[in-house]
Design an enzyme around this catalytic site. Structure first.
Site, PDB file in Angstrom:
ATOM      1  N   TYR A  52       0.855  -1.197   0.000  1.00  9.82           N
ATOM      2  CA  TYR A  52       0.000   0.000   0.000  1.00  9.82           C
ATOM      3  C   TYR A  52       0.891   1.248   0.000  1.00  9.82           C
ATOM      4  O   TYR A  52       1.622   1.514   0.960  1.00  9.82           O
ATOM      5  CB  TYR A  52      -0.946   0.027   1.204  1.00  9.82           C
ATOM      6  CG  TYR A  52      -2.026  -1.055   1.185  1.00  9.82           C
ATOM      7  CD1 TYR A  52      -2.173  -1.928   0.101  1.00  9.82           C
ATOM      8  CD2 TYR A  52      -2.907  -1.193   2.245  1.00  9.82           C
ATOM      9  CE1 TYR A  52      -3.163  -2.913   0.089  1.00  9.82           C
ATOM     10  CE2 TYR A  52      -3.903  -2.174   2.234  1.00  9.82           C
ATOM     11  CZ  TYR A  52      -4.014  -3.030   1.157  1.00  9.82           C
ATOM     12  OH  TYR A  52      -4.990  -4.006   1.154  1.00  9.82           O
ATOM     13  N   HIS A 110      -0.787 -12.020   0.596  1.00  7.25           N
ATOM     14  CA  HIS A 110      -1.755 -11.102  -0.041  1.00  7.25           C
ATOM     15  C   HIS A 110      -2.598 -11.790  -1.123  1.00  7.25           C
ATOM     16  O   HIS A 110      -3.767 -11.493  -1.279  1.00  7.25           O
ATOM     17  CB  HIS A 110      -1.003  -9.899  -0.613  1.00  7.25           C
ATOM     18  CG  HIS A 110      -1.813  -8.647  -0.657  1.00  7.25           C
ATOM     19  ND1 HIS A 110      -1.294  -7.406  -0.463  1.00  7.25           N
ATOM     20  CD2 HIS A 110      -3.131  -8.441  -0.901  1.00  7.25           C
ATOM     21  CE1 HIS A 110      -2.247  -6.490  -0.570  1.00  7.25           C
ATOM     22  NE2 HIS A 110      -3.366  -7.100  -0.849  1.00  7.25           N
TER      23      HIS A 110
HETATM   24  P1  NAP Z   1     -14.288   0.177   0.908  1.00  9.34           P
HETATM   25  O1  NAP Z   1     -14.008   0.072   2.326  1.00  9.34           O
HETATM   26  O2  NAP Z   1     -15.271  -0.738   0.286  1.00  9.34           O
HETATM   27  O3  NAP Z   1     -14.739   1.664   0.538  1.00  9.34           O
HETATM   28  C1  NAP Z   1     -13.923   2.750   0.875  1.00  9.34           C
HETATM   29  C2  NAP Z   1     -14.604   4.021   0.367  1.00  9.34           C
HETATM   30  O4  NAP Z   1     -15.791   4.275   1.122  1.00  9.34           O
HETATM   31  C3  NAP Z   1     -13.705   5.212   0.520  1.00  9.34           C
HETATM   32  O5  NAP Z   1     -13.850   6.014  -0.653  1.00  9.34           O
HETATM   33  C4  NAP Z   1     -14.287   5.949   1.732  1.00  9.34           C
HETATM   34  O6  NAP Z   1     -14.075   7.330   1.624  1.00  9.34           O
HETATM   35  C5  NAP Z   1     -15.753   5.608   1.613  1.00  9.34           C
HETATM   36  N1  NAP Z   1     -16.429   5.640   2.916  1.00  9.34           N
HETATM   37  C6  NAP Z   1     -16.079   4.995   4.047  1.00  9.34           C
HETATM   38  N2  NAP Z   1     -16.958   5.249   5.031  1.00  9.34           N
HETATM   39  C7  NAP Z   1     -17.867   6.093   4.531  1.00  9.34           C
HETATM   40  C8  NAP Z   1     -19.016   6.730   5.067  1.00  9.34           C
HETATM   41  N3  NAP Z   1     -19.377   6.547   6.346  1.00  9.34           N
HETATM   42  N4  NAP Z   1     -19.736   7.536   4.258  1.00  9.34           N
HETATM   43  C9  NAP Z   1     -19.382   7.736   2.973  1.00  9.34           C
HETATM   44  N5  NAP Z   1     -18.301   7.156   2.398  1.00  9.34           N
HETATM   45  C10 NAP Z   1     -17.546   6.353   3.168  1.00  9.34           C
HETATM   46  O7  NAP Z   1     -12.970   0.077   0.021  1.00  9.34           O
HETATM   47  P2  NAP Z   1     -11.536  -0.568   0.041  1.00  9.34           P
HETATM   48  O8  NAP Z   1     -10.552   0.391   0.552  1.00  9.34           O
HETATM   49  O9  NAP Z   1     -11.353  -1.142  -1.330  1.00  9.34           O
HETATM   50  O10 NAP Z   1     -11.614  -1.837   1.013  1.00  9.34           O
HETATM   51  C11 NAP Z   1     -11.421  -1.752   2.410  1.00  9.34           C
HETATM   52  C12 NAP Z   1     -10.081  -2.320   2.836  1.00  9.34           C
HETATM   53  O11 NAP Z   1      -9.960  -3.698   2.481  1.00  9.34           O
HETATM   54  C13 NAP Z   1      -8.879  -1.689   2.139  1.00  9.34           C
HETATM   55  O12 NAP Z   1      -8.639  -0.378   2.595  1.00  9.34           O
HETATM   56  C14 NAP Z   1      -7.807  -2.703   2.445  1.00  9.34           C
HETATM   57  O13 NAP Z   1      -7.332  -2.540   3.773  1.00  9.34           O
HETATM   58  C15 NAP Z   1      -8.580  -4.004   2.260  1.00  9.34           C
HETATM   59  N6  NAP Z   1      -8.410  -4.572   0.897  1.00  9.34           N
HETATM   60  C16 NAP Z   1      -7.734  -5.736   0.769  1.00  9.34           C
HETATM   61  C17 NAP Z   1      -7.525  -6.277  -0.495  1.00  9.34           C
HETATM   62  C18 NAP Z   1      -6.783  -7.580  -0.628  1.00  9.34           C
HETATM   63  O14 NAP Z   1      -6.399  -7.942  -1.758  1.00  9.34           O
HETATM   64  N7  NAP Z   1      -6.581  -8.305   0.449  1.00  9.34           N
HETATM   65  C19 NAP Z   1      -8.004  -5.636  -1.648  1.00  9.34           C
HETATM   66  C20 NAP Z   1      -8.700  -4.446  -1.474  1.00  9.34           C
HETATM   67  C21 NAP Z   1      -8.922  -3.920  -0.192  1.00  9.34           C
HETATM   68  P3  NAP Z   1     -13.430   8.186   2.849  1.00  9.34           P
HETATM   69  O15 NAP Z   1     -12.025   7.715   3.047  1.00  9.34           O
HETATM   70  O16 NAP Z   1     -13.527   9.596   2.328  1.00  9.34           O
HETATM   71  O17 NAP Z   1     -14.303   7.957   4.038  1.00  9.34           O
END
Ligand code: NAP
Length: 281
Positions: A52, A110
């Site tokens: 990241y 990962h």
């Molecule tokens: P997500 O959690 O599905 O969505 C994040 C988005 O939602 C951001 O744009 C955030 O914006 C917004 N958000 C969060 N809370 C909110 C609220 N209360 N109201 C409005 N908008 C809101 O996306 P993600 O980052 O893809 O997934 C979450 C985590 O999973 C990642 O950060 C990572 O740690 C992990 N991940 C792992 C893998 C893997 O391969 N293992 C792949 C992808 C992700 P703001 O920041 O502006 O709140």
């Protein structure tokens, strides 16, 4: 905050954690405030990865959790290209340095990659023996890979499988989640809010969520997290770099949806037929 047994671990982990992917693109101070707010509200499962922001996000997390380390359930991930025996030991050292800590609570592969799993798992066990990691697990492993991993590691060793899981991508419910449950492996849903593709207000699906949210005096985001964690094996790690958003997400930690509400969401966001290939972000 609902705390659950995390796979085979003794430690209980909050059903809602905090993701950090792409945080290097957010305002650094705001991101640090958001992570600290998450910890204060009980979202102590903080998920990051060496890739990241090419290490920058681990540094941000390291700064945020300084002074809170005892409370945090800290997870990081190794890139599969690094996951030889020696490469795994080295990657862990580097993550520990960036995170300013002496141990990870959870170290994940990962995705499957091409290095022999036996090598990676041997290094994970060595790191455990040295106290540098307290547990290890998988990410993006499909059913066959999970079965193979359990064959190699044995039952009761692998802590979790972290996979794509949100309203538009419920495929894991068909087979992968039950397989994880059968092996006592925690099921961690990533991108639970659709990674920016959240059902918009005013759309009919958005209105379904908004109606349920209003009945509980929470936001639609909290409703979605409660829905995704309705099975006891499940955890979610939504990402937010805003303290106000984090506070909204935390409301999901003790939100219980009625059977009728679950059925309403299930029909607005149907499971669909099983996919032949596992979905990734
Ligand atoms: P997500 O959690 O599905 O969505 C994040 C988005 O939602 C951001 O744009 C955030 O914006 C917004 N958000 C969060 N809370 C909110 C609220 N209360 N109201 C409005 N908008 C809101 O996306 P993600 O980052 O893809 O997934 C979450 C985590 O999973 C990642 O950060 C990572 O740690 C992990 N991940 C792992 C893998 C893997 O391969 N293992 C792949 C992808 C992700 P703001 O920041 O502006 O709140």
């Amino acid at each position: 905050m609902d705390l659950r047994r995390f796979g085979p671990l003794e430690r209980r982990v909050p059903v809602v954690g905090l993701g950090t992917w792409q945080m290097e693109g957010n305002d650094r101070t705001a991101a640090i405030v958001a992570i600290r707010r998450a910890i204060e509200l009980g979202l102590v499962h903080i998920d990051t990865a060496e890739i990241y922001g090419r290490g920058i996000v681990e540094e941000i997390v390291g700064e945020a959790i300084a002074g809170y380390r005892g409370d945090v359930f800290l997870a990081s991930k190794i890139h599969p290209e690094h996951a030889t025996y020696a490469g795994t030991l080295l990657a862990c050292e580097k993550s520990l340095r960036r995170l300013r800590t002496d141990r990870l609570d959870l170290f994940l592969l990962h995705w499957r990659g091409t290095q022999p799993l036996e090598e990676t798992f041997r290094a994970f066990e060595e790191l455990k023996k040295e106290g540098k990691i307290l547990a290890w697990g998988l990410s993006n492993f499909d059913v066959a890979d999970v079965e193979r991993a359990v064959e190699i590691a044995g039952e009761g060793v692998i802590a979790c499988n972290q996979v794509l899981y949100n309203l538009a991508e419920r495929d894991a419910e068909h087979v992968l989640q039950p397989v994880c449950e059968r092996h006592g492996i925690a099921f961690v849903g990533y991108s639970p809010l659709g990674s920016g593709q959240f059902p918009s207000r005013g759309s009919w699906r958005g209105d379904v969520l908004a109606g349920i949210a209003a009945a509980h005096d929470v936001t639609a985001h909290a409703v979605v997290l409660a829905f995704l964690t309705r099975r006891p094996s499940a955890f979610v790690i939504p990402k937010s770099a805003r303290a106000d958003h984090v506070a909204e997400l935390a409301r999901a930690g003790d939100l219980v949806l009625s059977r009728a509400e679950v059925e309403t969401i299930e029909s607005a966001f149907p499971l669909g037929p099983p996919k032949s290939k596992m979905p990734y972000v």
